[in-house]
Structure formats: C-alpha cells, structure tokens
Design a protein around this motif. Structure first.
Motif, PDB file in Angstrom:
ATOM      1  N   UNK A  94       5.758 -10.077  -4.224  1.00  0.00           N
ATOM      2  CA  UNK A  94       4.503 -10.328  -4.940  1.00  0.00           C
ATOM      3  C   UNK A  94       3.442  -9.295  -4.573  1.00  0.00           C
ATOM      4  N   UNK A  95       3.378  -8.923  -3.304  1.00  0.00           N
ATOM      5  CA  UNK A  95       2.406  -7.911  -2.885  1.00  0.00           C
ATOM      6  C   UNK A  95       2.693  -6.573  -3.549  1.00  0.00           C
ATOM      7  N   UNK A  96       3.973  -6.178  -3.602  1.00  0.00           N
ATOM      8  CA  UNK A  96       4.331  -4.901  -4.227  1.00  0.00           C
ATOM      9  C   UNK A  96       4.044  -4.944  -5.721  1.00  0.00           C
ATOM     10  N   UNK A  97       4.477  -6.005  -6.378  1.00  0.00           N
ATOM     11  CA  UNK A  97       4.338  -6.068  -7.839  1.00  0.00           C
ATOM     12  C   UNK A  97       2.882  -6.150  -8.289  1.00  0.00           C
ATOM     13  N   UNK A  98       2.010  -6.582  -7.393  1.00  0.00           N
ATOM     14  CA  UNK A  98       0.580  -6.593  -7.726  1.00  0.00           C
ATOM     15  C   UNK A  98      -0.010  -5.190  -7.699  1.00  0.00           C
ATOM     16  N   UNK A  99       0.729  -4.228  -7.117  1.00  0.00           N
ATOM     17  CA  UNK A  99       0.182  -2.885  -6.934  1.00  0.00           C
ATOM     18  C   UNK A  99       0.874  -1.807  -7.777  1.00  0.00           C
ATOM     19  N   UNK A 100       2.056  -2.102  -8.326  1.00  0.00           N
ATOM     20  CA  UNK A 100       2.790  -1.064  -9.052  1.00  0.00           C
ATOM     21  C   UNK A 100       3.097  -1.534 -10.473  1.00  0.00           C
ATOM     22  N   UNK A 101       3.350  -0.610 -11.399  1.00  0.00           N
ATOM     23  CA  UNK A 101       3.674  -0.995 -12.770  1.00  0.00           C
ATOM     24  C   UNK A 101       4.943  -1.844 -12.829  1.00  0.00           C
ATOM     25  N   UNK A 102       5.013  -2.717 -13.805  1.00  0.00           N
ATOM     26  CA  UNK A 102       6.180  -3.585 -13.971  1.00  0.00           C
ATOM     27  C   UNK A 102       7.439  -2.786 -14.279  1.00  0.00           C
ATOM     28  N   UNK A 134       0.828  -1.204   0.000  1.00  0.00           N
ATOM     29  CA  UNK A 134       0.000   0.000   0.000  1.00  0.00           C
ATOM     30  C   UNK A 134       0.865   1.258   0.000  1.00  0.00           C
ATOM     31  N   UNK A 135       1.888   1.258   0.845  1.00  0.00           N
ATOM     32  CA  UNK A 135       2.757   2.415   0.967  1.00  0.00           C
ATOM     33  C   UNK A 135       3.545   2.645  -0.314  1.00  0.00           C
ATOM     34  N   UNK A 136       4.043   1.569  -0.901  1.00  0.00           N
ATOM     35  CA  UNK A 136       4.802   1.696  -2.149  1.00  0.00           C
ATOM     36  C   UNK A 136       3.919   2.224  -3.266  1.00  0.00           C
ATOM     37  N   UNK A 137       2.707   1.697  -3.390  1.00  0.00           N
ATOM     38  CA  UNK A 137       1.805   2.141  -4.454  1.00  0.00           C
ATOM     39  C   UNK A 137       1.542   3.640  -4.364  1.00  0.00           C
ATOM     40  N   UNK A 138       1.311   4.141  -3.161  1.00  0.00           N
ATOM     41  CA  UNK A 138       1.052   5.574  -2.989  1.00  0.00           C
ATOM     42  C   UNK A 138       2.295   6.398  -3.307  1.00  0.00           C
ATOM     43  N   UNK A 139       3.464   5.899  -2.913  1.00  0.00           N
ATOM     44  CA  UNK A 139       4.705   6.632  -3.173  1.00  0.00           C
ATOM     45  C   UNK A 139       5.055   6.639  -4.652  1.00  0.00           C
ATOM     46  N   UNK A 140       4.797   5.539  -5.344  1.00  0.00           N
ATOM     47  CA  UNK A 140       5.020   5.499  -6.790  1.00  0.00           C
ATOM     48  C   UNK A 140       4.075   6.470  -7.488  1.00  0.00           C
ATOM     49  N   UNK A 141       2.830   6.526  -7.037  1.00  0.00           N
ATOM     50  CA  UNK A 141       1.885   7.500  -7.596  1.00  0.00           C
ATOM     51  C   UNK A 141       2.368   8.929  -7.369  1.00  0.00           C
ATOM     52  N   UNK A 142       3.126   9.135  -6.270  1.00  0.00           N
ATOM     53  CA  UNK A 142       3.659  10.466  -5.966  1.00  0.00           C
ATOM     54  C   UNK A 142       4.921  10.782  -6.756  1.00  0.00           C
TER      55      UNK A 142
END
Length: 245
Positions: free
Chosen positions: A63-71, A27-35
């Motif tokens: 696996x959890x991170x890669x399911x949430x962020x672009x490859x 969750x945290x990584x996805x939000x930071x990548x969006x930022x």
C-alpha cells in the motif's frame, strides 16, 4: 525492462541507504521509478528488519509503494524460504494475504517451490521463477508442469566474481534452454552484478539492479540510493546493447 530490486535480504548492517520500513521503501521505489525502473521486487520487513510473508507487513508495504508510484508499475515480493522455512506454512501465509502483489518470486531449488507457485497462481499472482546458478533449479524448472504458466524466469547468477560471473551466466542460460518459452530476466549479484547486467544488455534480455544485488556503482563508488543504481543500470545496459561495453 529494468526491474528495481529494492532491498533484498540486506539489513541495517548494510547501512542506512538500504530501505527497510514501508515508508522508506516507498520513498526509495518512487525515486527509482522516476529514474526509469519499470518493475519492482521488494522484500517486506518486520520492524526488526527480518524478511517476512506476514499479511500485515505485506499489505503495509504494498500500500505504501502503490500510493507513490503509477498503477502501471508492477510490484512484486519475495517468497524465499528464509522468510518462511516451512513449505506448508509458506502456502498458508500466501493464502492469508489481504493485499496481493502483482507478482512474487519463487526459488525453484527450494523445498515447496511447486506448492508455493501453485498457491500464488490460484490467487491470480504472477510467478517469477527464480532459477539460481549453482543449484538444480534449472532442471527442476524444466520438469515442472507449472513452467509454461509463470510470468517470467529470473535467471539469478550467484557467482560474485567479476571475472567469472559472465561465464556462470552463460552456463545458466544454456541450462535453462528454451525456458518453457517464458521471458528471461538475467541478473547477477555483488561483484558479478555489473558484468551480468552488461551481458543482459548484449543479449537483449531484461535485467534488474538495486541495493539487493549490489551496494556499489560501476565505478566502484558506494551507491547512495536505488535511484542512482537504476540510472547507472539503464546507462550500462544501453551501452552494452549498442556494443560500447
């Protein structure tokens, strides 16, 4: 490049804002990548919050991170000696990984660094050479036959002093010299995090920011997320590059 350093060796004592479980990390990584973060460095944790090289935990976290962020966003992990103190056991752990990160950091001053880096390279994992100020890591790295093969150098300024960290950073960069021609990512920690990030901006170097390196925003306020730190980091780096900081 602004890399996100998600959690580091921090734990629950540092507050609930620090993500520990694979789901919270993702969750945290996805939000930071969006930022705006373009690369990720994470410390996978056991359920009790300890850094680990366990293949099961590494797999679940990746696996959890890669399911949430672009490859297109590379994800890396630590191989710090505190996660597995015995060098031979560290290499065995790496060889047992069932899901591979895009890269992994290796602290060059630690015992077993060469063997750890070689094991990662054998598996096709990029190596970030962690060279810490205040250690003999730079000299060891410059002597290493693996130096020209690493993905990048993490120039890690361990001086937490806001007034002295920049000087320590410049000394570290001088000690690294040409760094085998590899790209350098410069970053600081705690009180030195923001001064060193701004220096990276002035020098046009890649940097990183996140809850591993600091819990506080440039104005001294407590950060409520990795995304907030990345937003501030991008702003501070760009301003320093323009000469406004």
């Amino acid at each position: 490049m602004v890399q996100l350093c998600v959690n580091g060796a921090r734990g629950s004592a540092d507050g609930s804002v620090v993500p520990l479980s694979p789901e919270a990390v993702a969750d945290s990584v996805a939000a930071a990548v969006a930022a705006g973060a373009t690369d990720v460095h994470v410390h996978p944790k056991t359920p009790c919050g300890r850094d680990t090289l366990s293949p099961r935990v590494i797999a679940a976290t990746l696996e959890a991170i890669r399911a949430r962020v672009p490859a297109s966003v590379p994800v890396g992990v630590t191989t710090g000696a505190w996660a597995e103190p015995d060098p031979a056991a560290r290499v065995a752990r790496i060889r047992s990984w069932t899901v591979l990160p895009d890269h992994a950091s290796v602290n060059w001053h630690e015992p077993g660094a060469e063997e750890t880096a070689a094991a990662l390279m054998e598996r096709g994992v990029g190596v970030e050479a962690g060279v810490w100020s205040g250690t003999d890591g730079a000299a060891r790295f410059l002597r290493s036959p693996l130096g020209p093969k690493v993905l990048r150098v993490l120039a890690e300024v361990t001086d937490p002093g806001p007034a002295t960290a920049r000087g320590s950073a410049r000394a570290l960069l001088t000690a690294l010299g040409p760094a085998h021609g590899r790209p350098v990512l410069l970053h600081g920690e705690d009180g030195g995090a923001w001064p060193v990030l701004r220096l990276a901006g002035r020098l046009g170097l890649a940097t990183r920011i996140g809850l591993e390196d600091t819990l506080f925003l440039p104005d001294g306020g407590r950060a409520d997320s990795n995304a907030a730190l990345v937003t501030a980091g991008l702003r501070e780096w760009a301003a320093a590059r323009r000469g406004d900081r």
